[in-house]
Design a protein around this motif. Structure first.
Motif, PDB file in Angstrom:
ATOM      1  N   UNK A 268     -28.697 -29.684  -4.271  1.00  0.00           N
ATOM      2  CA  UNK A 268     -28.169 -29.876  -2.924  1.00  0.00           C
ATOM      3  C   UNK A 268     -26.669 -30.127  -2.959  1.00  0.00           C
ATOM      4  N   UNK A 269     -25.875 -29.310  -2.249  1.00  0.00           N
ATOM      5  CA  UNK A 269     -24.427 -29.557  -2.176  1.00  0.00           C
ATOM      6  C   UNK A 269     -24.144 -30.882  -1.479  1.00  0.00           C
ATOM      7  N   UNK A 270     -23.253 -31.673  -2.065  1.00  0.00           N
ATOM      8  CA  UNK A 270     -22.972 -33.002  -1.515  1.00  0.00           C
ATOM      9  C   UNK A 270     -21.476 -33.222  -1.306  1.00  0.00           C
ATOM     10  N   UNK A 271     -20.761 -33.853  -2.256  1.00  0.00           N
ATOM     11  CA  UNK A 271     -19.384 -34.248  -2.031  1.00  0.00           C
ATOM     12  C   UNK A 271     -18.472 -33.049  -1.778  1.00  0.00           C
ATOM     13  N   UNK A 272     -17.549 -33.208  -0.830  1.00  0.00           N
ATOM     14  CA  UNK A 272     -16.524 -32.201  -0.574  1.00  0.00           C
ATOM     15  C   UNK A 272     -15.398 -32.405  -1.571  1.00  0.00           C
ATOM     16  N   UNK A 273     -15.083 -31.365  -2.347  1.00  0.00           N
ATOM     17  CA  UNK A 273     -14.005 -31.468  -3.334  1.00  0.00           C
ATOM     18  C   UNK A 273     -12.849 -30.539  -3.003  1.00  0.00           C
ATOM     19  N   UNK A 274     -12.985 -29.747  -1.942  1.00  0.00           N
ATOM     20  CA  UNK A 274     -11.899 -28.851  -1.559  1.00  0.00           C
ATOM     21  C   UNK A 274     -12.122 -28.285  -0.177  1.00  0.00           C
ATOM     22  N   UNK A 275     -11.009 -28.120   0.552  1.00  0.00           N
ATOM     23  CA  UNK A 275     -11.060 -27.542   1.887  1.00  0.00           C
ATOM     24  C   UNK A 275      -9.948 -26.522   2.031  1.00  0.00           C
TER      25      UNK A 275
ATOM     26  N   UNK B 250     -15.224 -24.391   2.577  1.00  0.00           N
ATOM     27  CA  UNK B 250     -15.295 -25.743   2.031  1.00  0.00           C
ATOM     28  C   UNK B 250     -16.015 -25.672   0.693  1.00  0.00           C
ATOM     29  N   UNK B 251     -15.550 -26.431  -0.278  1.00  0.00           N
ATOM     30  CA  UNK B 251     -16.177 -26.459  -1.590  1.00  0.00           C
ATOM     31  C   UNK B 251     -16.838 -27.812  -1.800  1.00  0.00           C
ATOM     32  N   UNK B 252     -18.102 -27.796  -2.166  1.00  0.00           N
ATOM     33  CA  UNK B 252     -18.861 -29.018  -2.418  1.00  0.00           C
ATOM     34  C   UNK B 252     -19.447 -28.987  -3.825  1.00  0.00           C
ATOM     35  N   UNK B 253     -19.855 -30.161  -4.287  1.00  0.00           N
ATOM     36  CA  UNK B 253     -20.537 -30.257  -5.576  1.00  0.00           C
ATOM     37  C   UNK B 253     -22.042 -30.232  -5.342  1.00  0.00           C
ATOM     38  N   UNK B 254     -22.730 -29.339  -6.040  1.00  0.00           N
ATOM     39  CA  UNK B 254     -24.191 -29.282  -5.983  1.00  0.00           C
ATOM     40  C   UNK B 254     -24.760 -29.960  -7.223  1.00  0.00           C
TER      41      UNK B 254
ATOM     42  N   UNK C  38     -12.326 -35.999   0.300  1.00  0.00           N
ATOM     43  CA  UNK C  38     -13.649 -35.934  -0.324  1.00  0.00           C
ATOM     44  C   UNK C  38     -14.574 -37.051   0.113  1.00  0.00           C
ATOM     45  N   UNK C  39     -15.705 -36.672   0.629  1.00  0.00           N
ATOM     46  CA  UNK C  39     -16.664 -37.643   1.135  1.00  0.00           C
ATOM     47  C   UNK C  39     -18.056 -37.078   0.991  1.00  0.00           C
ATOM     48  N   UNK C  40     -19.042 -37.903   1.240  1.00  0.00           N
ATOM     49  CA  UNK C  40     -20.427 -37.462   1.123  1.00  0.00           C
ATOM     50  C   UNK C  40     -20.751 -36.473   2.232  1.00  0.00           C
ATOM     51  N   UNK C  41     -21.633 -35.554   1.937  1.00  0.00           N
ATOM     52  CA  UNK C  41     -21.987 -34.541   2.908  1.00  0.00           C
ATOM     53  C   UNK C  41     -22.782 -35.155   4.049  1.00  0.00           C
ATOM     54  N   UNK C  42     -22.600 -34.591   5.222  1.00  0.00           N
ATOM     55  CA  UNK C  42     -23.331 -35.046   6.397  1.00  0.00           C
ATOM     56  C   UNK C  42     -24.803 -34.699   6.233  1.00  0.00           C
ATOM     57  N   UNK C  43     -25.653 -35.673   6.508  1.00  0.00           N
ATOM     58  CA  UNK C  43     -27.095 -35.443   6.340  1.00  0.00           C
ATOM     59  C   UNK C  43     -27.613 -34.349   7.255  1.00  0.00           C
ATOM     60  N   UNK C  44     -26.896 -34.087   8.350  1.00  0.00           N
ATOM     61  CA  UNK C  44     -27.351 -33.076   9.286  1.00  0.00           C
ATOM     62  C   UNK C  44     -27.100 -31.669   8.761  1.00  0.00           C
ATOM     63  N   UNK C  45     -26.240 -31.553   7.738  1.00  0.00           N
ATOM     64  CA  UNK C  45     -25.938 -30.228   7.185  1.00  0.00           C
ATOM     65  C   UNK C  45     -27.035 -29.862   6.194  1.00  0.00           C
TER      66      UNK C  45
END
Length: 460
Positions: free
Chosen positions: A146-153, A158-162, A127-134
């Motif tokens: 905006x979806x940010x942290x990755x909480x699952x792969x 990929x699952x992120x927190x919005x 889990x890390x911060x989302x890439x700004x390029x995405x």
């Protein structure tokens, strides 16, 4: 004497799968006598895994160290936050005087410990911060944040927190956003059918123990994103791994009861999950378990039918797959869900896997289990259970699917009925009927432009 001998010989597999790229490491404590593994294969295995095994052992000692003097300041402060009349051996699960309990799941702490674990193993990408390029589409960001942290792969997304910030409401509202990956060279028709099939099923299910699926949108890169409710308690797998030796009995029993209630709801409405495992069971902060990830789900009975359709084929994760799936025969998909529930329960109780794969010729632990079943005895992992628990779990993990217990029989079991389940469905109407779209995936046209169901009107 016979049970003692079996207890010494029986081994279990640590519930620890480290995913690095496409490799899956499964470290076995000891190889049972009678295994057909050759000396050459064994030597190669030892050479390749010795270094990793040492690092795992060292890291696990740090993660699961139970010395009270090792508590951090934050953990010490949490330990003092216990209400009068409550007794507890850890802060995540508190028993009350009335025989009830309270869950207090701190996912952020477990995430930190898991990050340290993977870091020491030299594995990154947790889990890390989302890439700004995405960059996501405005419609997705405006509606759900905006979806940010990755909480699952996973293999399919990929699952992120919005984070949704409302100007007139203090704080922010969180959503889980699953980004469906399009496989390399995957045809557009197949990609659309795959994701809409999952969404049609999950969005039509409404139960306290099933994840609430809200929307299906497209981002600027052409990937589809499924929006779901966010559960801050993390997944059951992370809780088991960081629990240190298994969950408390009442804690695991409560989660098991919620899982069975959720599976019963699915089966009552003609849906089989086909991929039940701790990673696909997520938790709220107060311990409400929810079934998620319906990528392998199938409808075994349509709304107008009375008899289930049989199926064949393998799907899911090997340790949780029922033995009949490995045979080229038709089987009832409901029975494989029930089998997985039993394996999950034993994982919660022992923090271990019973076997790597339920194939007698390939797994010594499973072979030993089959031999014990013939003698009507119990091997080491099951001896930690009470008589009522052993009887029910033995009927659930029954190798013969024709003899395996049904979900209705589990619900009426005397031991199961005695479990205190702190989260139950409050309304009866949604527990017995769902939208007909949930079992209409066979009717979905492969043409993306032809999909016009009301439940997925916002997908484009």
């Amino acid at each position: 004497m016979e049970n003692t001998k079996q207890q010494k010989e029986q081994t279990v597999l640590p519930l620890l799968f480290v995913k690095a790229g496409k490799k899956l490491l499964l470290e076995v404590d000891h190889q049972q006598p009678g295994s057909k593994e050759t000396k050459h294969e064994h030597d190669n295995h030892v050479k390749s895994s010795h270094h990793t095994s040492s690092k795992i052992s060292a890291t696990l000692q740090k993660m699961f160290h139970t010395d009270k003097g090792s508590d951090t300041e934050s953990e010490k402060s949490e330990n003092t936050n216990i209400q009068p009349g409550q007794t507890t051996s850890n802060t995540r699960f508190q028993k009350t005087e009335a025989g009830k309990h309270i869950h207090n799941l701190s996912y952020s702490k477990r995430t930190h410990r898991m990050q340290n674990f993977f870091k020491e193993l030299g594995i990154h990408g947790q889990p890390a911060a989302v890439n700004d390029k995405h960059v996501h589409s405005q419609s997705l960001s405006e509606k759900y944040g905006k979806p940010q942290e990755v909480i699952g792969k996973g293999a399919f997304g990929i699952v992120r927190i919005a984070h949704k910030i409302e100007p007139r409401v203090p704080g922010e509202k969180l959503f889980a956003v699953k980004e469906f990956k399009r496989h390399h060279n995957e045809p557009s028709k197949k990609y659309i059918k795959r994701l809409t099939s999952e969404f049609c099923i999950s969005s039509s299910l409404h139960h306290i123990n099933v994840i609430d699926t809200l929307d299906l949108l497209q981002d600027t890169q052409g990937n589809y994103c499924e929006v779901m409710e966010y559960c801050s308690g993390g997944d059951l797998y992370s809780l088991i791994v960081t629990s240190g030796g298994g969950l408390e009995k009442d804690e695991g029993n409560c989660f098991f009861g919620q899982l069975i209630n959720g599976v019963k709801y699915l089966h009552d409405n003609g849906v089989a999950h086909r991929d039940l495992k701790p990673e696909n069971l997520i938790l709220t902060f107060n311990g409400c378990l929810k079934i998620t990830d319906f990528g392998n789900a199938e409808c075994f009975r349509m709304a107008w039918e009375t008899q289930p359709h049989l199926t064949r084929g393998i799907c899911g994760s090997e340790p949780y797959i029922a033995p009949e799936e490995f045979k080229d025969e038709l089987f009832d998909s409901r029975s494989v869900d029930i089998w997985a529930c039993g394996i999950i329960y034993m994982s919660m109780m022992t923090s271990s896997l019973l076997w790597r794969v339920a194939i007698e010729k390939e797994d010594a632990n499973f072979k030993a289990y089959l031999e014990a079943k013939k003698k009507n005895t119990f091997t080491a992992p099951f001896q930690c259970l009470t008589e009522g628990q052993r009887e029910l779990i033995s009927k659930i993990i029954e190798p013969d699917p024709k003899k395996r217990i049904t979900i209705e029989q589990i619900i009426t079991d005397s031991w199961f009925s005695s479990i205190y389940i702190c989260h139950r469905q409050t309304t009866s109407t949604s527990d017995s009927s769902i939208s007909s779209t949930s079992c209409s995936i066979n009717a979905v046209n492969e043409q993306a432009t032809a999909i016009n169901k009301t439940s997925i009107a916002n997908m484009v």
